[in-house]
Every structure is written in C-alpha cells, then in structure tokens.
Design a protein around this motif. Structure first.
Motif, PDB file in Angstrom:
ATOM      1  N   ILE A   1      -9.323  23.967  38.533  1.00 23.54           N
ATOM      2  CA  ILE A   1      -9.257  24.220  40.062  1.00 23.54           C
ATOM      3  C   ILE A   1      -9.009  25.934  39.937  1.00 23.54           C
ATOM      4  O   ILE A   1      -9.601  26.437  40.496  1.00 23.54           O
ATOM      5  N   PRO A   2      -8.040  26.391  39.084  1.00 19.79           N
ATOM      6  CA  PRO A   2      -7.720  27.681  39.208  1.00 19.79           C
ATOM      7  C   PRO A   2      -9.281  28.561  38.374  1.00 19.79           C
ATOM      8  O   PRO A   2      -9.367  29.512  39.013  1.00 19.79           O
ATOM      9  N   LEU A   3      -9.750  28.029  37.575  1.00 13.70           N
ATOM     10  CA  LEU A   3     -10.958  28.461  36.967  1.00 13.70           C
ATOM     11  C   LEU A   3     -12.044  28.665  38.164  1.00 13.70           C
ATOM     12  O   LEU A   3     -12.672  29.682  38.545  1.00 13.70           O
ATOM     13  N   ILE A   4     -12.245  27.799  38.920  1.00  6.40           N
ATOM     14  CA  ILE A   4     -13.299  27.847  40.203  1.00  6.40           C
ATOM     15  C   ILE A   4     -12.834  28.748  41.238  1.00  6.40           C
ATOM     16  O   ILE A   4     -13.712  29.507  41.687  1.00  6.40           O
ATOM     17  N   LEU A   5     -11.519  28.739  41.574  1.00  8.30           N
ATOM     18  CA  LEU A   5     -11.120  29.597  42.712  1.00  8.30           C
ATOM     19  C   LEU A   5     -10.965  31.039  42.004  1.00  8.30           C
ATOM     20  O   LEU A   5     -11.560  32.037  42.769  1.00  8.30           O
TER      21      LEU A   5
END
Length: 363
Positions: free
Chosen positions: A68-72
């Motif tokens: 999730i942090p990577l996508i955001l």
C-alpha cells in the motif's frame, strides 16, 4: 483478522497525517529537491517495513499490506520516491529473513512499484488508477501465495483482496481529503492576506505590516525606511470607456509590474480602488527615488493590453515619504506620502513627488 486490519489502517492513516504535517505543501510535489525525495521515499519504505511487523494472521498464513505505501508513493511521489521506498521495503524484508521466498518477494515489490508508477502517470480517473494498482498488486500476491506457500484457500485470498482494497482506498480517501483541506486552508490564508485581483497585500494586511514596522521591534533593526503611495491616473475614465472588466486587467498588470520592479524585501499593498502602497525597509533616500522613478517609467513606457487586444497607455502619480527625514515621527509616514501623492497629482500627474528630493538634490 479485523483487529489486525484495524491496527494496520490506524498505522497507515496516522503515518500519512504526520507525513503531511511535516512536508506540508511539498507533500504532493513530484518535482522536489533530491533531499526531500530521498526523505519521503525512505519514510514510505519504512512504513512498508513497519506494516510487515504488524502482519495480519489469516488462518495458517500471514498477510501484510506493505504494498500500500508503494502504491500511494507511486501515485503521489513519482518515480524516484517510489523506487527508494521499494528499496527500503526490500532491505527490510531481507533483514527479517533471507531465503528463496524473500528474493521472489523482492522481485514482486519491483514489479508492483513499476506498475503502480506507470498507472499513476496515465491520464485517467484517480480512483480508477488506484483500483488498477491495487488489483495488479493483489494478482501478484495471489500468484506468490499459490506458488511459494502453496496456499489455495479461497477464504485466504478473498480476505487478502478485501483487506488490500479497504486499506488502499481508505488511505487514498484520507490523503485526498487532507490534501483538499490543506489547499482550502492555503486559499483562505491567501484571501485573508492578499488582494485576489492583483496578488499584492490587501489593505488590512498592509496596514498590519505598516503598524508592525512602526513598532519598537522594527525600529531597533531598521534604521531607515520609505513609504511610496501610487495612484493610477484617470482610472475612472478607463472604467467608463472600456468597462470594469478591462479596468481589472489594468489593475492586475499594475500589481504585476510593482512586484517585478521592487525588491524581495519590500511590501506591496493595494490600499484603495486604484491606489497602491510600497513599504521599503532599510531603503535610503537615493534608493527610494530610484525605485519610485523606475516604477513610474515601467508603467508609463509600456502599454497595457486589454482582453480584446487593444493597447492603452497608463500612467501613475507617486508620492514618497522617508524616515528619518524632515519629520522625525515615523507614524507620520502615511500622512506625508499621501500629501506628496496629492502634490504629484496637482503638478500634472505621471510624476514622483518626494519631499526629500530638493533637500538631497536628487535628479
């Protein structure tokens, strides 16, 4: 599982809230300084590592939301921050355990980072982009679960997909909401301090700056200052002949020229309909005269183009006051500047009137 999901959501939301507090308007800047990009990428990567430690137990398997942090980051930060974050997540995974599964996981992180960045660059709806990024990440995770862990439980995969969508979309909504709130706050701050038409300080803020300039604090650090009052000549006739909309264009252009032809340390304000003021801290008599004359010439010598392409010549009358000058009371600067402005108008307009001019033999 729901308890673990709640903990992960709390970590994500808290982190992004603190992230925005720290970086403020730079939070969504993709083209940022190298140091800020490095810091933002590393912090996003550390968030991914933290989420690995707070993994969600789903029966015999363990799932986490490190993607999730990577996508955001790909969505808001750009390519440099995304791959810095991916590298931090990869290092964190290797420090936990280095085996075949971890190296396969590393490969998946790079695919997710690359795919998310490419999707983020597409000109499509933001929600659709987020859904596509999460879906690709989920597909990769499902393939890894089946090939590495040999976990084929429908319940497990269903839970992972649902949790991934909830976490990704919820945090996307939180960031969007925070961003809009911050943008509105900046807009309200701007409107409270600046004239919406010309971009210079409004009267209330300029009066506040002027009052502060007269205070003991300023007088201790600034030994001389000047105040310029400037009025557009025959502005009423411009409004009558061309209309108020075209008059607004003239005001906006005058504000732009004032900003371009004063020092960065000066304060410019619109204090009336067609009247402007410039406060010049630490400005000598000679420099004040030079700035005032430059402003007059820059406005008089260059035509202003109206919306229909018509060009008009505009001039201004300028009155200047200087402290410490013939008047030792600093609070009389506005009165003196106004008197000098009146003299400039009475003497034919398109000129600078300065009480210190004769005394200092300025040309």
């Amino acid at each position: 599982m729901l308890r673990d999901l709640f903990i992960n959501l709390t970590i994500l939301v808290t982190f992004h809230y603190l992230f925005m507090l720290v970086f403020k308007e730079n939070f969504l800047k993709k083209e940022d300084t190298l140091l800020r990009q490095l810091c933002k990428g590393m912090l996003s990567g550390l968030l991914g590592v933290l989420l690995m430690f707070f993994s969600i137990k789903a029966g015999p398997a363990i799932i986490d939301l490190r993607h999730i942090p990577l996508i955001l980051t790909a969505f808001y930060g750009g390519i440099a921050q995304t791959f810095i974050a991916a590298c931090i997540v990869i290092i964190g995974r290797l420090l936990i355990e280095a085996n075949v599964a971890s190296f396969i996981n590393i490969f998946s992180m790079m695919i997710i980072a690359t795919a998310s960045f490419l999707i983020a660059e597409r000109h499509i709806n933001h929600v659709v982009k987020m859904l596509l990024s999460i879906t690709i990440s989920n597909v990769i995770a499902t393939i890894l679960f089946i090939t590495i862990v040999h976990e084929t439980s429908f319940e497990l995969h269903f839970a992972y997909w649902i949790f991934s969508y909830i976490a990704g979309l919820f945090n996307f909504y939180v960031i969007e909401h925070q961003t809009k709130a911050y943008q509105l706050l900046n807009l309200y701050k701007f409107q409270a301090h600046y004239d919406f038409l010309t971009g210079v300080l409004n009267k209330r803020k300029f009066d506040e700056v002027l009052s502060h300039a007269f205070s003991t604090k300023w007088k201790q650090s600034i030994h001389q200052m000047s105040l310029i009052y400037l009025d557009i000549d025959y502005f009423k006739s411009i409004n009558d002949q061309y209309g108020h909309h075209e008059g607004d264009i003239v005001l906006k252009e005058i504000g732009t020229r004032l900003i371009k032809n004063t020092r960065s340390s000066d304060f410019i304000g619109r204090i009336g309909g067609e009247e402007f003021a410039v406060l010049l801290p630490n400005c000598s008599v000679e420099k004040t005269w030079q700035i005032a004359e430059r402003l007059r010439r820059k406005i008089a010598d260059q035509p202003i183009y109206l919306q229909d392409g018509t060009s008009i010549q505009t001039t201004v009358s300028i009155g200047c006051a200087y402290y410490p000058g013939t008047h030792t009371d600093i609070k009389k600067l506005p009165i003196i500047a106004d008197q000098e402005l009146y003299k400039a108008k009475q003497s034919g307009r398109n000129q600078v009137s300065f009480s210190e001019r004769m005394r200092n033999h300025l040309t």
